[in-house]
Design a protein around this motif. Structure first.
Motif, short mmCIF file in Angstrom:
data_model
loop_
_atom_site.label_atom_id
_atom_site.label_comp_id
_atom_site.label_asym_id
_atom_site.label_seq_id
_atom_site.Cartn_x
_atom_site.Cartn_y
_atom_site.Cartn_z
N LEU A 209 0.82 -1.20 0.00
CA LEU A 209 0.00 0.00 0.00
C LEU A 209 0.86 1.25 0.00
CD1 LEU A 209 -2.80 -1.08 2.48
CD2 LEU A 209 -2.99 -0.84 0.01
N ALA A 210 1.92 1.27 0.77
CA ALA A 210 2.82 2.43 0.82
C ALA A 210 3.47 2.66 -0.54
CB ALA A 210 3.88 2.25 1.90
N ASP A 211 3.84 1.56 -1.23
CA ASP A 211 4.46 1.67 -2.54
C ASP A 211 3.52 2.27 -3.57
OD1 ASP A 211 6.79 0.64 -1.55
OD2 ASP A 211 6.52 -1.36 -2.40
N ASP A 212 2.22 2.15 -3.36
CA ASP A 212 1.25 2.73 -4.28
C ASP A 212 1.37 4.25 -4.36
OD1 ASP A 212 0.22 0.25 -4.86
OD2 ASP A 212 -1.54 0.46 -3.57
N PHE A 213 1.98 4.87 -3.39
CA PHE A 213 2.07 6.32 -3.32
C PHE A 213 3.49 6.82 -3.56
CE2 PHE A 213 -1.55 4.91 -0.85
CZ PHE A 213 -2.56 5.62 -1.46
N VAL A 214 4.31 5.98 -4.18
CA VAL A 214 5.71 6.28 -4.47
C VAL A 214 5.95 6.14 -5.97
CG1 VAL A 214 8.08 5.49 -4.09
CG2 VAL A 214 6.45 5.47 -2.20
N LEU A 215 6.68 7.07 -6.54
CA LEU A 215 7.04 7.03 -7.94
C LEU A 215 8.53 6.73 -8.06
CD1 LEU A 215 6.44 7.61 -10.98
CD2 LEU A 215 6.98 10.00 -10.48
N SER A 216 8.88 5.79 -8.92
CA SER A 216 10.28 5.48 -9.17
C SER A 216 10.45 5.24 -10.67
CB SER A 216 10.70 4.25 -8.39
OG SER A 216 12.09 4.06 -8.48
N ILE A 217 11.39 5.98 -11.28
CA ILE A 217 11.67 5.88 -12.71
C ILE A 217 13.17 5.73 -12.90
CG2 ILE A 217 11.55 7.06 -14.94
CD1 ILE A 217 9.21 8.70 -13.85
N THR A 218 13.57 4.84 -13.78
CA THR A 218 14.98 4.65 -14.09
C THR A 218 15.19 4.84 -15.59
OG1 THR A 218 15.21 3.09 -12.26
CG2 THR A 218 16.91 3.03 -13.94
N ARG A 219 16.26 5.56 -15.92
CA ARG A 219 16.63 5.79 -17.33
C ARG A 219 18.13 5.63 -17.50
NH1 ARG A 219 12.74 8.88 -20.30
NH2 ARG A 219 10.80 7.93 -19.63
N LEU B 202 15.03 8.29 -10.51
CA LEU B 202 14.25 9.35 -9.89
C LEU B 202 13.22 8.70 -8.99
CD1 LEU B 202 12.92 12.58 -11.35
CD2 LEU B 202 11.29 11.05 -10.24
N HIS B 203 13.18 9.18 -7.75
CA HIS B 203 12.26 8.66 -6.74
C HIS B 203 11.49 9.85 -6.18
CE1 HIS B 203 11.14 5.87 -3.47
NE2 HIS B 203 11.18 6.94 -2.73
#
Length: 156
Positions: free
Chosen positions: A9-19, A124-125
């Motif tokens: 549930l906590a991860d649902d409110f976290v954005l993580s992108i890798t490039r 990016l987090h």
């Protein structure tokens, strides 16, 4: 159906992108740290950055105004919390509404840059969002902005 744990549930409110960027880490860090570079890539596709005020140091504030293709301005502000050249920067993020009031919750953005020879792995987090739709909206905006960053550093 899998049961959801508190961590899920906590991860649902976290954005993580890798490039993976075709540019050295020092260059990628530089284009995050100087307004003349940010103005060339910051914002989703079709956006410009007509105002970019920044005091790039820990504790320094920034305020950016992005302008959409429709002419509508979107202003955000924050404070640089941590700057470790050329590997990491962290800053707060909050939207500012037309009445110059802070709109919505403050989130924390952390960008890490890992050197991979003459290339860079960017992660990016951003956390913690109030809703999944807010997270997804930021994910779309950051995705397009990072596409622009990828193109920009590839041409330098």
């Amino acid at each position: 159906m899998t049961p959801q744990t508190a961590d899920t549930l906590a991860d649902d409110f976290v954005l993580s992108i890798t490039r993976r960027l075709e540019a050295p880490r020092e260059l990628v860090f530089k284009v995050w740290s100087q307004p003349e570079h940010l103005a060339r890539w910051w914002g989703p596709k079709g956006f410009t950055l007509p105002s970019c005020q920044m005091d790039f140091r820990p504790g320094g504030a920034f305020r950016f105004t992005m302008r959409g293709a429709n002419g509508k301005d979107h202003t955000l502000q924050g404070v640089y919390r941590e700057i470790v050249p050329p590997q990491r920067l962290s800053f707060s993020w909050r939207w500012v509404d037309e009445a110059e009031d802070c709109a919505g919750p403050e989130t924390q953005v952390t960008v890490t840059l890992e050197s991979q020879g003459d290339k860079t792995l960017l992660t990016l987090h951003q956390a913690r969002f109030d809703t999944v739709s807010a997270r997804d909206s930021h994910g779309e905006g950051w995705g397009e902005s990072l596409d622009r960053l990828t193109d920009y550093v590839g041409g330098l």
